[in-house]
Design a protein around this motif. Sequence first.
Motif, mmCIF file in Angstrom:
data_model
loop_
_atom_site.group_PDB
_atom_site.id
_atom_site.type_symbol
_atom_site.label_atom_id
_atom_site.label_comp_id
_atom_site.label_asym_id
_atom_site.label_seq_id
_atom_site.Cartn_x
_atom_site.Cartn_y
_atom_site.Cartn_z
ATOM 1 N N GLU A 136 -45.777 87.269 21.822
ATOM 2 C CA GLU A 136 -45.894 86.588 23.102
ATOM 3 C C GLU A 136 -45.092 87.334 24.178
ATOM 4 N N ALA A 137 -43.900 87.786 23.806
ATOM 5 C CA ALA A 137 -43.063 88.536 24.757
ATOM 6 C C ALA A 137 -43.738 89.858 25.142
ATOM 7 N N MET A 138 -44.383 90.490 24.154
ATOM 8 C CA MET A 138 -45.113 91.747 24.435
ATOM 9 C C MET A 138 -46.182 91.516 25.494
ATOM 10 N N LEU A 139 -46.903 90.419 25.335
ATOM 11 C CA LEU A 139 -47.988 90.121 26.277
ATOM 12 C C LEU A 139 -47.422 89.742 27.644
ATOM 13 N N ASP A 140 -46.285 89.062 27.636
ATOM 14 C CA ASP A 140 -45.639 88.708 28.910
ATOM 15 C C ASP A 140 -45.159 89.950 29.661
ATOM 16 N N ASP A 141 -44.847 91.023 28.909
ATOM 17 C CA ASP A 141 -44.380 92.280 29.522
ATOM 18 C C ASP A 141 -45.487 93.017 30.279
ATOM 19 N N LEU A 142 -46.738 92.709 29.971
ATOM 20 C CA LEU A 142 -47.832 93.451 30.601
ATOM 21 C C LEU A 142 -47.936 93.110 32.082
ATOM 22 N N LYS A 143 -48.240 94.129 32.893
ATOM 23 C CA LYS A 143 -48.428 93.879 34.328
ATOM 24 C C LYS A 143 -49.601 92.928 34.534
ATOM 25 N N GLY A 144 -50.602 93.087 33.693
ATOM 26 C CA GLY A 144 -51.802 92.256 33.822
ATOM 27 C C GLY A 144 -51.743 90.969 33.014
ATOM 28 N N THR A 145 -50.560 90.514 32.718
ATOM 29 C CA THR A 145 -50.419 89.339 31.851
ATOM 30 C C THR A 145 -51.135 88.100 32.396
ATOM 31 N N ALA A 146 -51.263 88.043 33.720
ATOM 32 C CA ALA A 146 -51.929 86.885 34.338
ATOM 33 C C ALA A 146 -53.383 86.758 33.888
ATOM 34 N N ILE A 147 -53.989 87.902 33.531
ATOM 35 C CA ILE A 147 -55.379 87.880 33.057
ATOM 36 C C ILE A 147 -55.483 87.008 31.796
ATOM 37 N N LEU A 148 -54.457 87.128 30.947
ATOM 38 C CA LEU A 148 -54.446 86.348 29.702
ATOM 39 C C LEU A 148 -54.274 84.857 29.955
ATOM 40 N N ALA A 149 -53.680 84.540 31.076
ATOM 41 C CA ALA A 149 -53.486 83.123 31.408
ATOM 42 C C ALA A 149 -54.725 82.552 32.095
ATOM 43 N N GLY A 150 -55.740 83.375 32.247
ATOM 44 C CA GLY A 150 -56.992 82.894 32.826
ATOM 45 C C GLY A 150 -57.096 83.127 34.323
ATOM 46 N N ALA A 151 -56.426 84.194 34.802
ATOM 47 C CA ALA A 151 -56.372 84.442 36.242
ATOM 48 C C ALA A 151 -57.741 84.741 36.859
ATOM 49 N N ARG A 152 -58.676 85.264 36.050
ATOM 50 C CA ARG A 152 -59.993 85.564 36.624
ATOM 51 C C ARG A 152 -60.930 84.372 36.476
ATOM 52 N N GLY A 153 -60.374 83.208 36.321
ATOM 53 C CA GLY A 153 -61.189 82.012 36.202
ATOM 54 C C GLY A 153 -61.814 81.878 34.819
ATOM 55 N N LYS A 154 -61.386 82.764 33.902
ATOM 56 C CA LYS A 154 -61.914 82.688 32.530
ATOM 57 C C LYS A 154 -60.814 82.184 31.624
ATOM 58 N N LYS A 155 -61.127 81.197 30.834
ATOM 59 C CA LYS A 155 -60.156 80.735 29.846
ATOM 60 C C LYS A 155 -60.197 81.678 28.650
ATOM 61 N N LEU A 156 -59.037 82.152 28.218
ATOM 62 C CA LEU A 156 -58.987 83.064 27.078
ATOM 63 C C LEU A 156 -58.062 82.501 26.008
ATOM 64 N N ARG A 157 -58.465 82.661 24.762
ATOM 65 C CA ARG A 157 -57.657 82.136 23.662
ATOM 66 C C ARG A 157 -56.550 83.127 23.314
ATOM 67 N N LYS A 158 -55.482 83.062 24.109
ATOM 68 C CA LYS A 158 -54.357 83.991 23.960
ATOM 69 C C LYS A 158 -53.768 83.937 22.548
ATOM 70 N N GLN A 159 -53.781 82.749 21.957
ATOM 71 C CA GLN A 159 -53.217 82.592 20.613
ATOM 72 C C GLN A 159 -53.913 83.514 19.598
ATOM 73 N N ALA A 160 -55.208 83.762 19.788
ATOM 74 C CA ALA A 160 -55.935 84.646 18.866
ATOM 75 C C ALA A 160 -55.396 86.076 18.971
ATOM 76 N N PHE A 161 -54.984 86.468 20.162
ATOM 77 C CA PHE A 161 -54.393 87.802 20.373
ATOM 78 C C PHE A 161 -53.024 87.856 19.682
ATOM 79 N N ILE A 162 -52.239 86.810 19.866
ATOM 80 C CA ILE A 162 -50.910 86.745 19.239
ATOM 81 C C ILE A 162 -51.044 86.828 17.711
ATOM 82 N N ASP A 163 -51.971 86.047 17.153
ATOM 83 C CA ASP A 163 -52.186 86.064 15.691
ATOM 84 C C ASP A 163 -52.574 87.461 15.204
ATOM 85 N N ALA A 164 -53.465 88.112 15.945
ATOM 86 C CA ALA A 164 -53.923 89.449 15.539
ATOM 87 C C ALA A 164 -52.763 90.448 15.586
ATOM 88 N N LEU A 165 -51.922 90.337 16.608
ATOM 89 C CA LEU A 165 -50.780 91.261 16.725
ATOM 90 C C LEU A 165 -49.813 91.085 15.556
#
Length: 203
Positions: A136-165
């Motif tokens: 989660e901290a790795m993803l928070d470090d990204l400049k584009g982290t807002a994209i993961l929070a759904g900034a482009r109006g798209k809901k994304l299952r961030k947890q699936a990324f965390i699990d894969a990492l």
Amino acid sequence: MSVLDAAASAEFVKGVAPIAKHIVAKNAGDVERFAARVGYPLVLKALSPRIVHKTEAGAVRIVHAPQQLEKEFIALRKLAPHVLAQEFVKGSEFILGLKKDPTFGHVILAGIGGIYVEVYKDVSFRVCPITARDAEAMLDDLKGTAILAGARGKKLRKQAFIDALVKLSKLPATKKTISELDINPFILNDKEGVIVDARVILE
Ligand code: ADP
Ligand code: MG
């Protein structure tokens, strides 16, 4: 050093996250039957040990309708002996991977995919293995982290990324000869994260 082909690379990473549904097609009929199962659009890729970057080689084609299928299949067969048919996965593109570093040992990387990865080099690294909190901290470090929070109006299952990492970070403990591993893209949507393309290099 050995570079695993697309099929072997997919097999290698299959415990990390779901792999996009695919078949290796011998003829256009195989692709038609596959299309009946997964629908359109679908993606055709020429698989050859000589083709490392498939897009640049014209080896990735998105097929939108049955009428295009045979033509694209024949074109790809001219490039390579094997043609992979894959479901089209909707969502946003991310990357994750491993590298063996002479100082730190295996490190894991995560980043935003698509144009961001080349243009902004927006990636973060940690030493393997990592916990969900580290991921989660790795993803928070990204400049584009807002994209993961759904900034482009798209809901994304961030947890699936965390699990894969977390799962990927545990691979080197048993597969010590990993020299380089790239999952690009990992496509994330509101339901899941899917591995679409993987490349593994062993020592
Ligand atoms: P390469 O990295 O060798 O050029 P990829 O298999 O990664 O080939 O395909 C290139 C790009 O095509 C991906 O980054 C993605 O944008 C798109 N793409 C490939 N396969 C799919 C798929 N199954 N669903 C959606 N988009 C795809
Ligand atoms: Mg790729």
